[in-house]
Design a protein around this motif. Sequence first.
Motif, PDB file in Angstrom:
ATOM      1  N   VAL A   1      65.729  -5.320  41.654  1.00 31.34           N
ATOM      2  CA  VAL A   1      64.914  -4.315  42.333  1.00 31.34           C
ATOM      3  C   VAL A   1      63.550  -4.889  42.685  1.00 31.34           C
ATOM      4  O   VAL A   1      63.054  -4.727  43.811  1.00 31.34           O
ATOM      5  N   ARG A   2      62.929  -5.570  41.729  1.00 29.29           N
ATOM      6  CA  ARG A   2      61.615  -6.165  41.988  1.00 29.29           C
ATOM      7  C   ARG A   2      61.682  -7.137  43.167  1.00 29.29           C
ATOM      8  O   ARG A   2      60.810  -7.128  44.049  1.00 29.29           O
ATOM      9  N   GLU A   3      62.725  -7.953  43.196  1.00 25.39           N
ATOM     10  CA  GLU A   3      62.863  -8.936  44.268  1.00 25.39           C
ATOM     11  C   GLU A   3      63.089  -8.249  45.616  1.00 25.39           C
ATOM     12  O   GLU A   3      62.508  -8.660  46.631  1.00 25.39           O
ATOM     13  N   ALA A   4      63.917  -7.217  45.629  1.00 27.25           N
ATOM     14  CA  ALA A   4      64.194  -6.509  46.886  1.00 27.25           C
ATOM     15  C   ALA A   4      62.945  -5.805  47.399  1.00 27.25           C
ATOM     16  O   ALA A   4      62.677  -5.807  48.613  1.00 27.25           O
ATOM     17  N   TYR A   5      62.194  -5.198  46.518  1.00 30.50           N
ATOM     18  CA  TYR A   5      60.986  -4.489  46.932  1.00 30.50           C
ATOM     19  C   TYR A   5      59.918  -5.469  47.418  1.00 30.50           C
ATOM     20  O   TYR A   5      59.184  -5.183  48.370  1.00 30.50           O
ATOM     21  N   THR A   6      59.831  -6.631  46.787  1.00 32.20           N
ATOM     22  CA  THR A   6      58.859  -7.641  47.220  1.00 32.20           C
ATOM     23  C   THR A   6      59.204  -8.164  48.611  1.00 32.20           C
ATOM     24  O   THR A   6      58.323  -8.406  49.443  1.00 32.20           O
ATOM     25  N   ALA A   7      60.515  -8.305  48.873  1.00 30.98           N
ATOM     26  CA  ALA A   7      60.950  -8.853  50.159  1.00 30.98           C
ATOM     27  C   ALA A   7      60.946  -7.824  51.283  1.00 30.98           C
ATOM     28  O   ALA A   7      60.957  -8.196  52.467  1.00 30.98           O
ATOM     29  N   ALA A   8      60.932  -6.539  50.951  1.00 33.30           N
ATOM     30  CA  ALA A   8      61.026  -5.491  51.964  1.00 33.30           C
ATOM     31  C   ALA A   8      59.768  -5.451  52.839  1.00 33.30           C
ATOM     32  O   ALA A   8      58.645  -5.480  52.327  1.00 33.30           O
ATOM     33  N   ALA A   9      59.971  -5.365  54.148  1.00 36.97           N
ATOM     34  CA  ALA A   9      58.831  -5.285  55.064  1.00 36.97           C
ATOM     35  C   ALA A   9      58.056  -3.998  54.846  1.00 36.97           C
ATOM     36  O   ALA A   9      56.821  -3.968  54.915  1.00 36.97           O
ATOM     37  N   THR A  10      58.789  -2.919  54.572  1.00 34.35           N
ATOM     38  CA  THR A  10      58.181  -1.631  54.250  1.00 34.35           C
ATOM     39  C   THR A  10      58.684  -1.206  52.877  1.00 34.35           C
ATOM     40  O   THR A  10      59.896  -1.068  52.687  1.00 34.35           O
ATOM     41  N   PRO A  11      57.800  -1.005  51.897  1.00 36.01           N
ATOM     42  CA  PRO A  11      58.244  -0.653  50.550  1.00 36.01           C
ATOM     43  C   PRO A  11      59.049   0.645  50.544  1.00 36.01           C
ATOM     44  O   PRO A  11      58.632   1.650  51.141  1.00 36.01           O
ATOM     45  N   PRO A  12      60.222   0.667  49.922  1.00 38.14           N
ATOM     46  CA  PRO A  12      61.000   1.909  49.832  1.00 38.14           C
ATOM     47  C   PRO A  12      60.239   2.983  49.071  1.00 38.14           C
ATOM     48  O   PRO A  12      59.504   2.696  48.119  1.00 38.14           O
ATOM     49  N   GLU A  13      60.421   4.213  49.488  1.00 43.94           N
ATOM     50  CA  GLU A  13      59.794   5.347  48.806  1.00 43.94           C
ATOM     51  C   GLU A  13      60.639   5.849  47.640  1.00 43.94           C
ATOM     52  O   GLU A  13      60.106   6.428  46.695  1.00 43.94           O
ATOM     53  N   VAL A  14      61.948   5.657  47.732  1.00 41.22           N
ATOM     54  CA  VAL A  14      62.871   6.120  46.703  1.00 41.22           C
ATOM     55  C   VAL A  14      63.958   5.071  46.504  1.00 41.22           C
ATOM     56  O   VAL A  14      64.421   4.457  47.479  1.00 41.22           O
TER      57      VAL A  14
END
Length: 366
Positions: free
Chosen positions: A213-226
């Motif tokens: 999860v940490r890696e996916a959120y760091t890589a996301a262009a826009t941080p997921p809200e949920v």
Amino acid sequence: MTNATTDSANPDMNSPGSGRLAHADSDHPPVPRARVGVLLANLGTPDATDYWSMRRYLSEFLSDKRVVDYADWKWQPLLQLIILSRRPFKSGEAYRSIWNTEKDESPLLTTTREQTRRVAEGLQAMYGDQVMVDFCMRYGNPSTDSVIKRMQTAGCEKILFFPLYPQYASPTTATANDQAFRTLMTLKWQPALRTVPAYFDHPQYIEALANTVREAYTAAATPPEVLVASYHGVPKRYLLEGDPYHCQCQKTTRLLRETLGWEKEAIQTAFQSKFGPEEWVGPATVEHVADLARQGKKHIAVISPAFSSDCVETLEEIEEEIRDAFLEAGGETFTYVPCLNERDDHIDALLAIIDNELSGWVSPRA
């Protein structure tokens, strides 16, 4: 025939591999050196995506009483005459969209084989040649029956059977165990068998989930809200009849949230892959993500903690059907967090679980 003990430490053995026992009669057949087996078990895969391959696979899967427990007189005519006349086409199309064309096999088979190789390497470092590692499928190939018999022929007098389902459920963990014991029922000399319990709250499993999860959120262009934790669904009746799956899924989500240090609203639990007319545990993921979009949540992520490997339910159902439902309802960015697959931290978690469950059977080499 002379009785013989085939302990790996037995000084009567002529060699560390297969051979004749030193004290045995000349006509005694070769006896393999005794070892402990570790057998990883996953759900299964069709051999190909054509109609008949899919039909064979689906027939085996949907005829399992742990999966669909209706009476045969009611269920089998419906399954064989109606469902299996159409569903193999749709399922074959889904598999073709994710098929590993290079190896001509499903991604689940590719990943499970790699997980097995990595686990074997880890156990070799811990125990040397005392342990043999292999994998099997509950449905399809390699079958549970064939692999247990192969391991026994190779000298495995004790087998640790490891269903790769973090949360226990009757249609997954229980049916995998059932199949292993069915094989034992056919053997004149049964190996001792241990089954690995559910590991839904194992600290290293939870930490591996958190890392993805940490890696996916760091890589996301826009941080997921949920973050939606989507688990494979089961009929609600199973929960009421004592199956612990729903509760274990909820605990996994809570432990993941606590490990990440997030607020309660940041992670939500949902269930996918509903089949049949019964009421299933919910909310249904495909509907829930659409509701989130309509509620103004434009950026979400989805993770699948119940799957140890990416498969048709994640690569096709989540990445295509569930993603489309979110975007069509007004969502803007959809992030899929991959399964743990052959990640180092996942392999380390599996090795820690295996090491604990092998207690008393083998000792780490010096």
